[in-house]
Design a protein around this motif. Sequence first.
Motif, PDB file in Angstrom:
ATOM      1  N   UNK A 353      11.507  -0.336   9.081  1.00 55.81           N
ATOM      2  CA  UNK A 353      11.666  -0.064   7.652  1.00 55.81           C
ATOM      3  C   UNK A 353      11.509  -1.341   6.835  1.00 55.81           C
ATOM      4  N   UNK A 354      12.122  -2.412   7.308  1.00 57.86           N
ATOM      5  CA  UNK A 354      12.002  -3.709   6.638  1.00 57.86           C
ATOM      6  C   UNK A 354      10.529  -4.110   6.507  1.00 57.86           C
ATOM      7  N   UNK A 355       9.776  -3.963   7.585  1.00 61.79           N
ATOM      8  CA  UNK A 355       8.372  -4.372   7.579  1.00 61.79           C
ATOM      9  C   UNK A 355       7.512  -3.430   6.745  1.00 61.79           C
ATOM     10  N   UNK A 356       7.773  -2.124   6.840  1.00 67.55           N
ATOM     11  CA  UNK A 356       6.952  -1.155   6.122  1.00 67.55           C
ATOM     12  C   UNK A 356       7.125  -1.254   4.613  1.00 67.55           C
ATOM     13  N   UNK A 361       2.567  -1.624   4.707  1.00 61.11           N
ATOM     14  CA  UNK A 361       2.702  -0.272   4.140  1.00 61.11           C
ATOM     15  C   UNK A 361       1.970   0.756   4.982  1.00 61.11           C
ATOM     16  N   UNK A 362       2.573   1.941   5.080  1.00 56.48           N
ATOM     17  CA  UNK A 362       2.009   2.996   5.913  1.00 56.48           C
ATOM     18  C   UNK A 362       0.887   3.721   5.197  1.00 56.48           C
ATOM     19  N   UNK A 363      -0.121   4.116   5.961  1.00 59.48           N
ATOM     20  CA  UNK A 363      -1.154   4.999   5.423  1.00 59.48           C
ATOM     21  C   UNK A 363      -0.684   6.420   5.667  1.00 59.48           C
ATOM     22  N   UNK A 364      -0.224   7.084   4.600  1.00 59.11           N
ATOM     23  CA  UNK A 364       0.370   8.405   4.764  1.00 59.11           C
ATOM     24  C   UNK A 364      -0.667   9.489   4.998  1.00 59.11           C
ATOM     25  N   UNK A 365      -1.886   9.281   4.555  1.00 62.90           N
ATOM     26  CA  UNK A 365      -2.886  10.336   4.580  1.00 62.90           C
ATOM     27  C   UNK A 365      -3.845  10.146   5.744  1.00 62.90           C
ATOM     28  N   UNK A 366      -3.980  11.130   6.640  1.00 61.29           N
ATOM     29  CA  UNK A 366      -4.960  11.020   7.706  1.00 61.29           C
ATOM     30  C   UNK A 366      -6.356  10.907   7.118  1.00 61.29           C
ATOM     31  N   UNK A 367      -7.290  10.202   7.787  1.00 58.09           N
ATOM     32  CA  UNK A 367      -8.626  10.012   7.246  1.00 58.09           C
ATOM     33  C   UNK A 367      -9.376  11.313   7.001  1.00 58.09           C
ATOM     34  N   UNK A 368      -9.040  12.393   7.759  1.00 60.84           N
ATOM     35  CA  UNK A 368      -9.790  13.634   7.629  1.00 60.84           C
ATOM     36  C   UNK A 368      -9.265  14.525   6.510  1.00 60.84           C
ATOM     37  N   UNK A 389       7.599  -6.070  -3.836  1.00 62.69           N
ATOM     38  CA  UNK A 389       7.339  -7.195  -2.949  1.00 62.69           C
ATOM     39  C   UNK A 389       5.960  -7.062  -2.307  1.00 62.69           C
ATOM     40  N   UNK A 390       5.628  -5.837  -1.854  1.00 69.83           N
ATOM     41  CA  UNK A 390       4.338  -5.587  -1.211  1.00 69.83           C
ATOM     42  C   UNK A 390       3.217  -5.672  -2.223  1.00 69.83           C
ATOM     43  N   UNK A 391       3.426  -5.056  -3.381  1.00 70.48           N
ATOM     44  CA  UNK A 391       2.370  -5.000  -4.383  1.00 70.48           C
ATOM     45  C   UNK A 391       2.030  -6.369  -4.943  1.00 70.48           C
TER      46      UNK A 391
END
Length: 449
Positions: A353-356, A361-368, A389-391
């Motif tokens: 969680x700390x890293x994400x 950041x996670x890619x929530x959407x599958x490529x398909x 922080x990420x942005x």
Amino acid sequence: MMLQQTGSVQLLCLTANSGVPLFTRGACKQLPFSIIGSLNGVHMFGAGQGVVLGGCETDRGGRVVWRVFQDSVMLIAVSAGRHAQQGSGSGDSGEGDFQMRRLLENVWSCMVLVLGQDELVSVRNVERLKRDLRSCYRLIDQLLEGVQGQQSTMGDLTHCGDCLLPTNPALLQEALDGFTQAAESEFGCLMVHGRIAAATDKWWRLAPQEVVLLSALARTLSGSASCDFPVFLPQGSPNVAHRLLRFQLLLGADVCVLCGPSPTLNRAESELVGRFWSPVVEALRGTLAVGERCLPGSVTLRPDVLAVLLINRESRRSVSCVKTVSAHPSPHPCSPPLPSKTRCWELLRLFFTFSATRYFPLEETPPTLALTPGQNGHGEDTESLQEDFVLGFFHQPLQCYLVTDECKCYGLQTGQHQLYLLTPLSVPTFALRSVATETLSALTAAKGF
């Protein structure tokens, strides 16, 4: 630095328009009705002023997170106060909110999985809905246990399928493909110790959250020889039910198939299970012997690795394991004691969680899956899941580390993988990178994960 302890979590479910309580799960001591009414009232007041109240922190360190789904059901997660996280800066609330928002999203999806979206959106009889929702309790309780670090799986947090790497994957995959085809389906999965040991291509093409929830549902159904359970796919088929057939092959090994009206449970059990799985029973026993380590004997981890989580970003699969502390005592008498196995699972979740929320950041959407830009399939802006922080970064971080009072943590990201590692405090900080890269090579080279 000290990673915060996870407090108890209580989940409240109410009707969105009238605030009628539907159920409460979680902490043994339930909140008084007056407090539940107040939590609903403050959200309604904000909505009336054009403000969406997403979450807040109490003066005692607890957190409250709200979420309304389909203008029909409101879910509220309330966490008890936690130990202070010293020196961690302003990101604590974001990390807590990340896990709590993930919980609410998973709970809504599991309600859709069991009851269907129409039943939840078009509420005609509240008392009947209350009764129907009882069939979701075991699955919801399992999700709550995961949030509180009481589960040895990570999928509810990562939205990646929890896998176990078998000793003979080709043989099991062939048996599964044949069994699934004979059952007039393309969606099949072999689960060992509650984790995916093999699955068909179409099973992996389900939405990642659906893969995670179907695995969780199969775990709650374990214990019986076979069962036929109707399920709705939260993203793929929220209003049309499919049948989930589950058969126990050996104690701890189950096979699941998503299918239509045929075959019947009796026919599949009497004609198909023995035909396809009896020839590979020794391979199944060998896979069961892998146990909670989830890695075959051919994969050797360094002795200074306490816990590891490896995510394949392309396939949305993950493998994780925690070593027993007794096998690796503290190297020096004066060194702090190593965290327990349960605490290692909790620390692994907290470090993910700390890293994400900061670096990966996670890619929530599958490529398909085609979605409206900026949304994650539930109408929620994906940027809300990322910290400022990420942005603020103009580049993509590839590695990070964290030194806590209990262990050292290291995160590594490549184009295909994410690796999260826990080591004892005795490991020099400058050596963490080499430990991580060696572990990544060992895991990917041995099984091509």
